[in-house]
Design a protein around this motif. Structure first.
Motif, PDB file in Angstrom:
ATOM      1  N   LEU A 147      36.478  47.744  43.354  1.00 14.47           N
ATOM      2  CA  LEU A 147      35.374  47.035  43.194  1.00 14.47           C
ATOM      3  C   LEU A 147      34.432  47.630  42.086  1.00 14.47           C
ATOM      4  O   LEU A 147      34.497  48.764  41.844  1.00 14.47           O
ATOM      5  CB  LEU A 147      34.286  47.025  44.518  1.00 14.47           C
ATOM      6  N   THR A 189      33.066  37.393  43.590  1.00 14.32           N
ATOM      7  CA  THR A 189      32.829  37.426  45.311  1.00 14.32           C
ATOM      8  C   THR A 189      31.800  36.199  45.426  1.00 14.32           C
ATOM      9  O   THR A 189      30.737  36.608  45.981  1.00 14.32           O
ATOM     10  CB  THR A 189      32.385  38.814  45.711  1.00 14.32           C
ATOM     11  N   VAL A 218      35.878  41.981  42.733  1.00 10.12           N
ATOM     12  CA  VAL A 218      37.228  42.712  43.138  1.00 10.12           C
ATOM     13  C   VAL A 218      37.767  42.535  41.565  1.00 10.12           C
ATOM     14  O   VAL A 218      37.727  41.625  40.876  1.00 10.12           O
ATOM     15  CB  VAL A 218      38.213  42.187  43.888  1.00 10.12           C
ATOM     16  N   PHE A 232      43.475  47.610  43.832  1.00  6.72           N
ATOM     17  CA  PHE A 232      42.263  46.943  43.142  1.00  6.72           C
ATOM     18  C   PHE A 232      40.916  47.951  43.510  1.00  6.72           C
ATOM     19  O   PHE A 232      41.346  49.200  44.168  1.00  6.72           O
ATOM     20  CB  PHE A 232      41.967  45.784  44.156  1.00  6.72           C
TER      21      PHE A 232
END
Length: 139
Positions: A44, A124, A49, A42
């Motif tokens: 950010l 998030t 994410v 992954f």
């Protein structure tokens, strides 16, 4: 006297900062009405994410805006230290052209072979974390 570490509750910004230091986590989602956990690489992007998927249950979760969880950590068993961060939020396909341009290419390459042409954002919405740190000396 014990040699254990103190458990520290981490704030949102510290959690996101820590997530930015690792590249693999675990996605928790529903597959066939049962919980599923799969490791994913992954990155950010704009505080959320982002993962790449080929299809299947992970893509279905994103297409349906399902609530998923994501967890990443960095632990050192020898030093009895580390941290763990959990994100809970809605999964969604990234469809905006500018966002797709930003996250495609070499920015987030799949580790496994095969084509993974879909980008999924995990919002998030809830971010929690814990860290282990050495006890502070008593003065």
């Amino acid at each position: 006297m014990g040699t254990g570490q103190e458990l520290e509750v981490l704030g949102r910004e510290r959690c996101l900062s820590l997530l930015d230091t690792v590249r693999v986590g675990r996605l928790v989602f529903t597959e066939g009405a049962l919980p599923a956990v799969q490791p994913v690489n992954f990155r950010l992007y704009r505080g959320h994410v982002v993962i790449r998927v080929a299809g299947g249950a992970k893509l279905d979760a994103a297409a349906g805006h399902a609530v998923v969880a994501f967890q990443a950590d960095q632990l050192d068993a020898d030093q009895l230290s580390g941290w763990s961060v959990t994100v809970v939020g809605h999964a969604e396909l990234i469809t905006d052209v500018d966002d797709l341009v930003a996250v495609s290419g070499i920015w987030l390459q799949p580790w496994a072979t095969g084509r993974r042409q879909h980008f999924v954002r995990i919002r998030t919405e809830k971010v929690t974390g814990r860290g282990l740190r050495a006890p502070q000396p008593v003065t």
